[in-house]
Design an enzyme around this catalytic site. Structure first.
Site, short mmCIF file in Angstrom:
data_model
loop_
_atom_site.label_atom_id
_atom_site.label_comp_id
_atom_site.label_asym_id
_atom_site.label_seq_id
_atom_site.Cartn_x
_atom_site.Cartn_y
_atom_site.Cartn_z
N TYR A 1 -1.10 -0.76 10.75
CA TYR A 1 -1.26 -1.17 9.35
C TYR A 1 -0.18 -0.56 8.45
O TYR A 1 0.48 -1.28 7.69
CB TYR A 1 -2.65 -0.78 8.83
CG TYR A 1 -2.84 -1.07 7.37
CD1 TYR A 1 -3.04 -2.37 6.93
CD2 TYR A 1 -2.79 -0.05 6.42
CE1 TYR A 1 -3.20 -2.65 5.58
CE2 TYR A 1 -2.94 -0.32 5.06
CZ TYR A 1 -3.15 -1.62 4.64
OH TYR A 1 -3.29 -1.89 3.31
N SER B 1 0.85 -1.19 0.00
CA SER B 1 0.00 0.00 0.00
C SER B 1 0.88 1.24 0.00
O SER B 1 1.95 1.24 0.63
CB SER B 1 -0.89 0.02 1.25
OG SER B 1 -1.51 1.28 1.41
#
Length: 241
Positions: free
Chosen positions: A164, A148
């Protein structure tokens, strides 16, 4: 095995829904036999049934990326079923709890951090190392790790999620380590960011479809032998580390 059956086989982890399912569908459309890796038996079976109805040669593999025994059993199942592995897409990932400041760095819940790392980083290592012998049997093996832009230290994109986002930073680092270690083999390893996709993962809030998110993964999964190694890419090209 290659002489008997030249069908290419791909394993997609977390493939029962969302981007993982779209990746499985896309690989199937490109002629791959697709192993749908997922923990939940019912969801896995439903995904396989749906893919087969669309003409994809799919089969299910019970796979919990956080469980050593499950990963080992999945690798054995793949060896029995296919004998080799041509593509591994490490798609399985979790965002982790955010309630009560659980991912605010100043109040970071270490249990949340451990849980996220166990799936998003350790899970990738578990699966990759378990199936690496099968990948090395393939003529042009590819590994794609789902990352990501939130893991980019340069972009520092997205909301503050202190479990995350760093998990994806570490995944990027692990990706480069694999690429360096496997540089003198046919195994091509890269990381991909699918973008902000409307899935259960994002509460269906993203502007992109799972198919749009899968596009960069499919490109990296089918790179030519002289394609890039150890990179981080999205639809726009190279993502800053």
């Amino acid at each position: 095995m290659d002489g008997v059956n030249d069908t290419k086989t791909a394993l997609v982890t977390g493939a029962n829904k969302g981007i993982g399912l779209a990746i499985a569908r896309g690989l199937g459309a490109r002629g791959f036999r697709v192993a749908v890796g997922a923990r939940d038996e019912d969801r896995r079976a439903a995904a396989v049934e749906g893919l087969r109805a669309e003409g994809v040669d799919a089969f299910g593999v019970a796979l919990d990326v956080t469980d050593d025994a499950s990963v080992a059993a999945a690798a054995q199942a793949l060896e029995r079923e296919a004998g080799r592995l041509d593509v591994l897409v490490n798609n399985a990932g979790i965002a982790g709890r955010t309630d009560g400041g659980a991912q605010d760095p100043t109040t970071l819940d270490l249990d949340v951090l451990r849980t996220v790392l166990d799936t998003n980083v350790l899970g990738v290592v578990r699966v990759t190392n378990a199936v690496l012998p099968l990948l090395l049997r393939a003529p042009a093996p590819r590994i794609v790790n789902l990352s990501s832009t939130m893991g980019s230290l340069g972009l520092q994109a997205g909301p503050i999620l202190a479990a995350y986002a760093p998990s994806k930073t570490m995944l990027n680092g692990i990706t480069t380590q694999y690429a360096r270690r496997l540089a003198d083999t046919p195994v091509v390893v890269n990381a991909a960011c699918p973008g902000y996709v409307a899935t259960d993962f994002t509460g269906h809030d993203g502007p992109r479809t799972p198919e749009e998110g899968a596009a960069v993964v499919l490109r990296l999964a089918t790179l030519p032998d002289d394609g890039p190694r150890g990179g981080f890419f999205d639809d726009g090209g190279v993502v800053p580390w």
